[in-house]
Design a protein around this motif. Structure first.
Motif, short mmCIF file in Angstrom:
data_model
loop_
_atom_site.label_atom_id
_atom_site.label_comp_id
_atom_site.label_asym_id
_atom_site.label_seq_id
_atom_site.Cartn_x
_atom_site.Cartn_y
_atom_site.Cartn_z
N ASP A 135 0.82 -1.22 0.00
CA ASP A 135 0.00 0.00 0.00
C ASP A 135 0.85 1.27 0.00
O ASP A 135 0.33 2.37 -0.03
CB ASP A 135 -0.99 0.00 1.16
CG ASP A 135 -0.32 0.03 2.53
OD1 ASP A 135 0.91 0.26 2.60
OD2 ASP A 135 -1.02 -0.19 3.52
N SER A 147 2.50 2.64 2.36
CA SER A 147 2.43 3.45 3.57
C SER A 147 3.62 3.29 4.51
O SER A 147 3.83 4.11 5.38
CB SER A 147 1.15 3.11 4.34
OG SER A 147 1.21 1.77 4.81
N ASN A 152 -7.83 -0.73 2.64
CA ASN A 152 -8.28 0.54 3.18
C ASN A 152 -8.48 1.54 2.04
O ASN A 152 -7.67 1.61 1.13
CB ASN A 152 -7.25 1.08 4.16
CG ASN A 152 -6.96 0.12 5.27
OD1 ASN A 152 -6.94 -1.09 5.07
ND2 ASN A 152 -6.72 0.62 6.45
N LYS A 153 -9.52 2.34 2.16
CA LYS A 153 -9.78 3.35 1.13
C LYS A 153 -8.78 4.49 1.28
O LYS A 153 -8.48 4.92 2.39
CB LYS A 153 -11.20 3.89 1.29
CG LYS A 153 -12.25 2.86 0.92
CD LYS A 153 -13.63 3.45 1.02
CE LYS A 153 -14.65 2.39 0.64
NZ LYS A 153 -16.01 2.90 0.67
N PRO A 154 -8.27 5.01 0.18
CA PRO A 154 -7.32 6.13 0.26
C PRO A 154 -8.04 7.46 0.45
O PRO A 154 -9.18 7.63 0.04
CB PRO A 154 -6.63 6.08 -1.10
CG PRO A 154 -7.61 5.43 -2.02
CD PRO A 154 -8.41 4.48 -1.16
N ASP A 155 -7.33 8.41 1.07
CA ASP A 155 -7.85 9.77 1.15
C ASP A 155 -7.52 10.50 -0.15
O ASP A 155 -7.02 9.89 -1.11
CB ASP A 155 -7.30 10.50 2.39
CG ASP A 155 -5.79 10.70 2.35
OD1 ASP A 155 -5.15 10.50 1.29
OD2 ASP A 155 -5.23 11.06 3.41
N ALA A 156 -7.75 11.80 -0.20
CA ALA A 156 -7.54 12.56 -1.43
C ALA A 156 -6.08 12.53 -1.91
O ALA A 156 -5.81 12.63 -3.10
CB ALA A 156 -8.00 14.01 -1.23
N SER A 157 -5.14 12.37 -0.96
CA SER A 157 -3.72 12.33 -1.34
C SER A 157 -3.25 10.93 -1.71
O SER A 157 -2.10 10.75 -2.11
CB SER A 157 -2.86 12.87 -0.20
OG SER A 157 -2.86 11.95 0.89
N LYS A 203 -3.24 8.32 0.49
CA LYS A 203 -2.79 7.60 1.68
C LYS A 203 -3.92 6.71 2.22
O LYS A 203 -5.03 7.19 2.43
CB LYS A 203 -2.35 8.59 2.76
CG LYS A 203 -1.83 7.91 3.99
CD LYS A 203 -1.36 8.91 5.01
CE LYS A 203 -0.89 8.18 6.25
NZ LYS A 203 -0.39 9.09 7.26
N PRO A 204 -3.66 5.41 2.45
CA PRO A 204 -4.70 4.52 2.98
C PRO A 204 -5.18 4.99 4.35
O PRO A 204 -4.37 5.35 5.20
CB PRO A 204 -4.01 3.17 3.09
CG PRO A 204 -2.84 3.25 2.18
CD PRO A 204 -2.41 4.69 2.18
N GLN A 205 -6.48 4.99 4.54
CA GLN A 205 -7.07 5.41 5.81
C GLN A 205 -7.34 4.20 6.71
O GLN A 205 -7.73 3.14 6.22
CB GLN A 205 -8.36 6.18 5.56
CG GLN A 205 -8.13 7.47 4.80
CD GLN A 205 -7.17 8.36 5.54
OE1 GLN A 205 -7.51 8.87 6.62
NE2 GLN A 205 -5.99 8.57 5.00
N ARG A 243 -8.97 1.48 9.24
CA ARG A 243 -10.30 0.91 9.43
C ARG A 243 -10.37 0.36 10.84
O ARG A 243 -9.35 0.17 11.50
CB ARG A 243 -10.53 -0.22 8.43
CG ARG A 243 -10.54 0.25 6.98
CD ARG A 243 -10.65 -0.92 6.07
NE ARG A 243 -11.95 -1.55 6.25
CZ ARG A 243 -12.77 -1.87 5.28
NH1 ARG A 243 -12.43 -1.66 4.04
NH2 ARG A 243 -13.91 -2.42 5.52
#
Length: 93
Positions: A11, A13, A67-72, A74-76, A78
């Motif tokens: 991912d 990260s 995990n769903k990514p944010d606007a940038s 980056k995985p958020q 859960r």
């Protein structure tokens, strides 16, 4: 198999210590564990053991690492991420 090098996680990260399929993870109290993790869409597994073989942990879960990514990008986190981190502490301690 115990000689590791730094690689980037799928991912993106973080980086991991990996070598010939084994991951090196430092647990509570600085104890080192080696094992393997694997994921496919919707499921994941992890199996770890201490160098002396006295502590082991294996588990399988659904919805791991997706995990769903944010606007940038980056995985958020859960809810399952926190639960897995809490599981590691007593199991590996």
């Amino acid at each position: 198999m115990r000689r590791t090098g730094r690689v980037r996680a799928l991912d993106g990260s973080k980086t991991l210590d990996c070598g010939l399929g084994l991951t090196r993870i430092e647990g509570p109290g600085g104890r080192v564990y080696r094992g393997h993790e694997g994921t496919v869409r919707g499921a994941g597994t992890t199996s770890l053991t201490s160098a002396d073989g006295r502590r082991q942990m294996t588990f399988a879960v659904n919805l791991m690492r997706w995990n769903k990514p944010d606007a940038s990008g980056k995985p958020q986190p859960r809810a399952i991420d926190g639960a897995l981190a809490a599981l590691h502490q007593p199991a590996l301690g």
